[in-house]
Design an enzyme around this catalytic site. Structure first.
Site, PDB file in Angstrom:
ATOM      1  N   CYS A 229      25.771  -7.618  78.987  1.00  0.00           N
ATOM      2  CA  CYS A 229      25.895  -7.247  80.398  1.00  0.00           C
ATOM      3  C   CYS A 229      27.039  -6.270  80.609  1.00  0.00           C
ATOM      4  O   CYS A 229      26.968  -5.385  81.470  1.00  0.00           O
ATOM      5  CB  CYS A 229      26.099  -8.491  81.255  1.00  0.00           C
ATOM      6  SG  CYS A 229      27.529  -9.504  80.788  1.00  0.00           S
ATOM      7  N   HIS A 406      30.310 -12.806  83.346  1.00  0.00           N
ATOM      8  CA  HIS A 406      29.297 -11.782  83.604  1.00  0.00           C
ATOM      9  C   HIS A 406      29.952 -10.538  84.188  1.00  0.00           C
ATOM     10  O   HIS A 406      30.919 -10.625  84.954  1.00  0.00           O
ATOM     11  CB  HIS A 406      28.257 -12.338  84.570  1.00  0.00           C
ATOM     12  CG  HIS A 406      26.978 -11.563  84.622  1.00  0.00           C
ATOM     13  ND1 HIS A 406      26.394 -10.984  83.512  1.00  0.00           N
ATOM     14  CD2 HIS A 406      26.155 -11.266  85.671  1.00  0.00           C
ATOM     15  CE1 HIS A 406      25.270 -10.394  83.861  1.00  0.00           C
ATOM     16  NE2 HIS A 406      25.106 -10.538  85.171  1.00  0.00           N
ATOM     17  N   ASN A 426      23.983  -6.442  89.967  1.00  0.00           N
ATOM     18  CA  ASN A 426      23.837  -7.303  88.805  1.00  0.00           C
ATOM     19  C   ASN A 426      22.958  -6.591  87.775  1.00  0.00           C
ATOM     20  O   ASN A 426      21.832  -6.201  88.091  1.00  0.00           O
ATOM     21  CB  ASN A 426      23.186  -8.626  89.230  1.00  0.00           C
ATOM     22  CG  ASN A 426      23.157  -9.663  88.128  1.00  0.00           C
ATOM     23  OD1 ASN A 426      23.245  -9.344  86.948  1.00  0.00           O
ATOM     24  ND2 ASN A 426      23.021 -10.924  88.511  1.00  0.00           N
TER      25      ASN A 426
END
Length: 481
Positions: A229, A406, A426
């Site tokens: 990520c 994250h 995201n």
């Protein structure tokens, strides 16, 4: 068996040219040092600390996309926009979405190489993979054939479904970072044998070049089953602000339907799995799974139309980091890293540097607002910017829909009814926070002199979070300049 992705046929002269373009002269080094001093002085005027003692217990960001992982397990594409898909994800991954967002979830399995991993039986039988497996799961939810509902209406039913699975009552049986199924272990852990119990192998799909050259499509970057990520949030940030930095060197091979892309990356000593500056290679072959050819790793939101440009960067980045590994294993091993360092790595130019970690605990709402105003033009960020959630245990309380460990992309800020919000994306391309402090109306930013609309009520991974909630739910913010 799987092919290996290794550097091929890039000439010594060509590599020297790439190195020369990325290497600064003494005069440029001096100019860069002056630039850094000016930036530190600017942040000091804004009362933003540029130095902070970082906890040694903090881990790098690296959460797997649960929707992508579920698709690969089932070998079937899912409608991520359907609220009931969350029920399927919870059923297949053996945890509620709330638990999946925590640091000890199955989405972080493999990050700690010293941890002992326990393999358990799956809720899916061998005959439940693919179409049959999905239909059996759908049948287990009696209300699945009802009309789609809004998030607020679907949430109670998702919770009820989780209770049916005894996830909340029997937490000790839930999957975690150290307890995973055999199916999941074969997918997310590096292995020399890619054959599964059905004697199938991971497939390749050849993609065309023209549909994969539009690197300004920042909102199409979607993470797959690798915990990278941090890299994809950085990739989206650069594509949002400076897409021209993402040009790649192309080789058309003897067969004109085949080609390779070369990308030069900048080594960063503070990055996880640090490497010297050098080139990585990607091919036009994308790893897929099953009859429906579900992409395994990063892809574009429009992968079903043949657009895979984020996958090409992921392949090249992984090949640079692990040039002697297979394509599959190399991508798995880049899981976990620092997005502010990835910004500089991906830039391909030594002129750029990172702000470092600007701890949000050091900001007030006012100082964060002034900082964002200084970093934006007409609401849009003018430098690639990322933001990271807490990466330590025990985790502080966090809003539903925000994953720990994250990395996210910062797109800008906006105002509504006198309150200011950060616009955040995201890299999963789905999953947003809910509750007080989330702006759920249509708002906008300026994008290359054209009005670019964000539908903040749509679950596409883009959301606006009030500044006080940003400081409460995120660890640090960083940018490249």
């Amino acid at each position: 068996m799987e092919k290996k992705l290794v550097p091929q046929s890039i000439s010594k002269e060509r590599l020297q040219k790439l190195e020369a373009q990325a290497t600064l002269t003494p005069q440029q080094e001096e100019a860069k040092a002056r630039k850094i001093e000016r930036e530190k002085a600017r942040l000091k005027e804004l009362n933003i600390p540029t130095e902070s003692k970082e906890s040694k217990d903090c881990s790098p960001a690296g959460m797997i996309n649960p929707y992508a992982l579920t698709e690969v397990i089932l070998e079937r594409p899912l409608d991520w926009s359907n609220p009931r898909t969350t029920d399927i994800v919870e059923r297949v991954l053996g945890s509620s979405m709330q638990d999946l967002s925590k640091g000890d979830s199955v989405l972080r399995a493999g990050r700690d190489q010293n941890a002992e991993v326990k393999i358990v039986d799956s809720v899916l039988t061998k005959t439940q993979r693919g179409q049959d497996g999905l239909e059996r799961i759908l049948e287990s939810f009696n209300d699945y054939d009802m009309p789609p509902e809004e998030k607020e209406e679907a949430a109670p039913k998702a919770k009820k479904a989780a209770q049916k699975l005894d996830i909340d009552d029997l937490r000790e049986q839930a999957l975690s970072s150290t307890t995973i199924t055999k199916e999941i272990s074969k997918i997310i852990l590096p292995t020399k044998n890619l054959r599964d119990d059905n004697n199938t192998v991971h497939q390749y799909r050849e993609v065309g070049f023209q549909s994969n050259g539009a690197h300004n499509l920042w909102d199409t970057v979607v993470q797959g089953i690798a915990g990278d990520c941090y890299m994809l949030a950085a990739l989206s940030a650069i594509a949002w602000v400076w897409p021209a930095l993402l040009n790649m060197d192309v080789d058309i091979m003897s067969n004109q339907d085949e080609w390779r892309l070369y990308r030069y990356f900048i080594g960063r000593s503070k990055q996880t799995y640090a490497r010297p500056s050098g080139s990585g290679t990607s091919t036009n072959e994308i790893l897929q799974e099953g009859y429906y050819k579900v992409p395994i790793f990063a892809r574009s939101r429009y992968w079903f139309n043949g657009e895979y440009w984020p996958a090409l960067f992921e392949q090249a980045y992984a090949n640079w980091k692990f040039p002697n590994d297979s394509k599959y294993n190399a991508i798995l091993q880049i899981g976990g890293g620092w997005p502010e360092e990835a910004l500089c790595e991906l830039s391909g130019d030594s002129w750029f540097t990172s702000s470092g970690k600007l701890m949000l605990s050091s900001f007030t709402d006012l100082s964060l607002l002034n900082f964002m105003k200084s970093m934006c033009y007409s609401w849009k960020t003018i430098k690639p910017m990322v933001i990271v959630t807490p990466c330590w245990e025990p985790l502080p309380p966090m809003m539903p829909g925000i994953a720990a460990y994250h990395a996210y992309t910062v797109l800008g800020y906006t105002v509504s009814n006198g309150a200011y919000y950060l616009i955040i994306r995201n890299p999963w391309g789905v999953t947003e926070p809910t509750g007080d402090g989330v702006l759920s109306k249509r708002d906008w930013v300026i994008h290359f002199d054209n009005m670019k609309w964000f539908n903040l009520s749509k679950d596409d991974g883009i959301f606006a979070l009030r500044l006080d909630k940003v400081r409460e739910n995120f660890w640090y913010i960083a940018y490249m300049y």
